[in-house]
Each structure stands twice: as structure tokens, then as C-alpha cells.
Scaffold this active site. Structure first.
Site, PDB file in Angstrom:
ATOM      1  N   GLU A 153     -22.614  -0.388  19.683  1.00 39.23           N
ATOM      2  CA  GLU A 153     -23.517  -0.307  20.881  1.00 39.23           C
ATOM      3  C   GLU A 153     -23.141  -1.646  21.854  1.00 39.23           C
ATOM      4  O   GLU A 153     -24.093  -1.958  22.463  1.00 39.23           O
ATOM      5  CB  GLU A 153     -25.067  -0.080  20.484  1.00 39.23           C
ATOM      6  CG  GLU A 153     -25.091   1.320  19.636  1.00 39.23           C
ATOM      7  CD  GLU A 153     -26.611   1.338  19.852  1.00 39.23           C
ATOM      8  OE1 GLU A 153     -27.370   1.157  20.494  1.00 39.23           O
ATOM      9  OE2 GLU A 153     -26.929   2.162  18.519  1.00 39.23           O
ATOM     10  N   GLU A 251     -25.433   7.136  13.944  1.00 40.36           N
ATOM     11  CA  GLU A 251     -26.728   6.940  14.248  1.00 40.36           C
ATOM     12  C   GLU A 251     -27.288   8.103  15.109  1.00 40.36           C
ATOM     13  O   GLU A 251     -26.776   8.084  16.340  1.00 40.36           O
ATOM     14  CB  GLU A 251     -26.946   5.409  14.721  1.00 40.36           C
ATOM     15  CG  GLU A 251     -27.924   4.828  14.107  1.00 40.36           C
ATOM     16  CD  GLU A 251     -28.167   3.399  14.975  1.00 40.36           C
ATOM     17  OE1 GLU A 251     -29.037   3.294  16.087  1.00 40.36           O
ATOM     18  OE2 GLU A 251     -27.436   2.596  14.838  1.00 40.36           O
TER      19      GLU A 251
END
Ligand SMILES: *[C@@H]1O[C@H](CO)[C@@H](O)[C@H](O)[C@H]1NC(C)=O
Ligand SMILES: *[C@@H]1O[C@H](CO)[C@@H](O)[C@H](O)[C@H]1NC(C)=O
Ligand SMILES: *[C@@H]1O[C@H](CO)[C@@H](O)[C@H](O)[C@H]1NC(C)=O
Length: 313
Positions: A153, A251
Site C-alpha cells: 500500500e 488483504e
């Protein structure tokens, strides 16, 4: 004469350092990225659509790997664990290593999310990359397959101030990590931005196809009608299909974390026909109680847990 013997000796030593052992239960290692053929099948948990399934367990709240395997009644194919590089002086990986035995006995693939929190991208030097490689090797030497999700991320954490540096510096850091781990048997390098509004926004963070083994993206969906195509179709085409890479979702969960929305998303990823996306192979659910109760097994009613598990072989 002396020089050539020296070279032979040196390459023998380097050979020992670089090559480990093959994974005992390969999931992606050694396989073609974009094919529906998946033999020998990994023994871990899979959805009825064949997608390998696993968990990011709520370790900080005491939900250990063996507990979640036993609550689920099936062993996770993947286990996601998080670890931070806290300083430019070195990295010891203790947050991962303390779970080595648990990962090994469960026969899971480890998704090692290693976050450069305490140093800038510029400070991810070859020396730091070697520290990371040494931690990964402790797992692969035990026959565990590792997906190294370095600086995940990045597009989000740079904005949040958790990671420091720009995309040029990120790519250099990534390539240093790549150079250190590329010869480790059983290690695959996993590139994973956070969901962006449009697919072109990932491009500046792309390290290049030669430096990436697995692509994925973290996303928390909010509609019970979300499908793989609506949530991930553009990303799949632009990165997995275009570059012929394994795709995994490391995720995901839903926001809001209403049971109906969570269960609809579990169903969409584990039961709906995704054979039109042959690079897509794996989901690792965010099984944490953290600002929302994202969980679908731990801490749930028996009815919810059984419904969740009814989606898996
Ligand atoms: C499942 O995982 C547990 C540890 O979490 C382990 O003790 C057990 O042997 C595993 N079962 C199989 C079939 O691999
Ligand atoms: C990142 O910063 C470096 C150093 O200031 C600069 O050379 C480079 O062009 C920057 N990259 C981007 C994408 O802004
Ligand atoms: C799944 O979708 C593919 C095309 O994407 C199709 O060829 C196949 O027949 C479908 N399988 C089932 C069981 O519906």
C-alpha cells in the site's frame, strides 16, 4: 591458476548462500502464473471455485494461527503477518520469526508484509535488503513458501506519512530488495498497492515486470453486489494479465463490516466462477477486529462461522 581456483571456491560459497530448498507445499512457486491447472494441489483451504484461502490473523488480540485453523476446521493456505523495519540501522524480523514454527506446522504459505516505517525509501540500502533476505531465508530454509510483500500500500502509506519518499525512491528501494531475494528458492516478491480511484494511478509505483512475481491490491468493498470483476477487473487486466503474473488478494474485507456484506463478499470470492481470470489464485481475508469487526470466523456466532465455512472444501 590461483585466481581460477579462487573463483571456483567463491562460486561454490555463493551457490550455498543463494540457493535454499524448494517449498514443501508449493502454492505459486515453480508454477505458471496464469493457468487454471494447479497440480499438485496445495493441501490448504480453498473455495468451491478453487481459490486458495487464508487469513491475516488477529495476532495482537491473541488469535493465533493454530486457533484460527482449529476454529475454521481447515488449515489456511496463506497466513499474512506484518512486520516493520524500524530504523535504518538494521532489521531483525522478530515479529515474523516468532511465528515460524506455527506457520510451518500449519503448512501455510507466509505472506510477509514488511513495512519500511522507520526509514525513508532512500535508506532501504542493499545492507537493509540483505537483512530482509536473511529473515526470509530462515522461513524458506524450513520449506515454507514466502510471498514477500514489501512496502505494501505504498501509494496510500506515503500519503499517510507512514512511508517516506516518492515513487522513484520507492522503485529503487524495491529493486534493492529484489536483488537481495531473487535467488532465494521459495521466495516470491509481491507488489501490492492500495485501491486507487482509477487504474492509471498505480503506474508510477510499478517496479517493472522483471522485478515482480505476484501482483495484488488491497481493497475493502462496501456493496453486497461487489464481484471480482467490479472490484478487481481493471487491476487484473492491467497487471496480472498484461504482465503474466500470479494474482493474489492479500488483504480484503468489507466496510461497513455488516455480516450480510461480509458474507456476500466471501461468497463472491470463494464460490463465484472466476475461471475467466486464470491468474487470480488466492485470497487472504483481513480476519481482524480493528476499528470494525472484519472477522468472519473468530468471535462470530456459530451460524456465521458455519456459513463462512460452507464456502470452502
Ligand atoms: C493444521 O495446522 C495445525 C497447526 O495450526 C497442525 O497441527 C496440523 O497438523 C495441520 N493439519 C494438516 C492436515 O496439515
Ligand atoms: C523524487 O525525488 C528525487 C529527489 O528529490 C527526484 O530526483 C525525483 O525526480 C523525484 N521523483 C518523482 C517521481 O517526483
Ligand atoms: C465458468 O466460466 C467460464 C468462462 O469464463 C466458462 O467457460 C465455464 O463453463 C464456467 N463454468 C461453470 C461451472 O459455470
Amino acid at each position: 591458476m590461483f585466481v581460477s581456483w579462487y573463483l571456483v571456491l567463491l562460486s561454490a560459497i555463493l551457490g550455498k548462500l543463494c540457493h535454499g530448498i524448494k517449498p514443501t507445499h508449493p502454492l505459486f512457486y515453480g508454477r505458471k502464473p496464469c493457468t487454471l491447472t494447479d497440480t499438485p494441489a496445495n493441501p490448504g483451504m480453498r473455495g468451491y471455485n478453487g481459490i486458495y484461502w487464508g487469513w491475516n490473523p488477529d495476532i495482537q488480540n491473541g488469535a493465533m494461527i493454530s486457533a484460527i485453523n482449529s476454529a475454521a476446521g481447515k488449515n489456511a493456505s496463506t497466513i499474512g503477518l506484518f512486520s516493520q523495519i524500524n530504523s535504518p540501522d538494521g532489521y531483525d524480523g522478530h515479529q515474523l520469526l516468532s511465528h515460524l514454527d506455527a506457520v510451518k506446522s500449519s503448512k501455510a504459505t507466509l505472506i510477509a508484509s514488511i513495512m519500511p516505517n522507520g526509514l525513508s525509501f532512500d535508506e532501504v540500502t542493499p545492507a537493509i535488503a540483505t537483512d530482509v533476505a536473511n529473515v526470509i531465508k530462515k522461513f524458506t530454509d524450513e520449506g515454507i513458501e514466502v510471498w514477500l510483500r514489501f512496502a505494501h500500500e505504498m501509494n496510500w502509506y506515503v500519503r499517510a506519512g507512514t512511508y517516506r519518499g516518492n515513487s522513484t525512491q520507492f522503485i529503487q528501494a524495491w529493486r534493492n530488495i529484489h536483488a537481495a531475494v531473487k535467488d532465494i528458492e521459495g521466495c516470491l516478491l509481491f507488489w501490492c498497492p492500495n485501491n486507487a480511484k482509477t487504474v492509471d494511478l498505480y503506474a508510477q509505483w510499478w517496479p517493472g515486470a522483471d522485478y515482480v512475481d505476484i501482483v495484488g491490491m488491497d481493497q475493502y468493498v462496501s456493496s453486497s453486489s461487489s464481484t471480482f470483476k467490479t472490484a478487481y477487473g481493471d487491476f487484473y487486466d492491467a497487471y496480472a494479465k498484461k504482465h503474466n503474473k500470479h494474482m493474489a488478494i492479500p488483504e480484503t474485507a468489507t466496510k461497513p463490516a455488516d455480516v450480510d456484506v461480509k458474507e456476500a463478499w466471501v461468497y463472491a470470492l470463494s464460490n463465484k466462477n472466476v475461471s475467466g481470470y486464470p491468474c487470480f489464485k488466492s485470497v487472504t481475508w483481513f480476519e481482524l477486529d480493528k476499528s470494525y469487526d472484519f472477522r468472519v470466523v473468530m468471535g462470530q456466532s456459530e451460524g456465521v462461522r458455519d456459513w463462512t465455512m460452507s464456502n470452502f472444501w
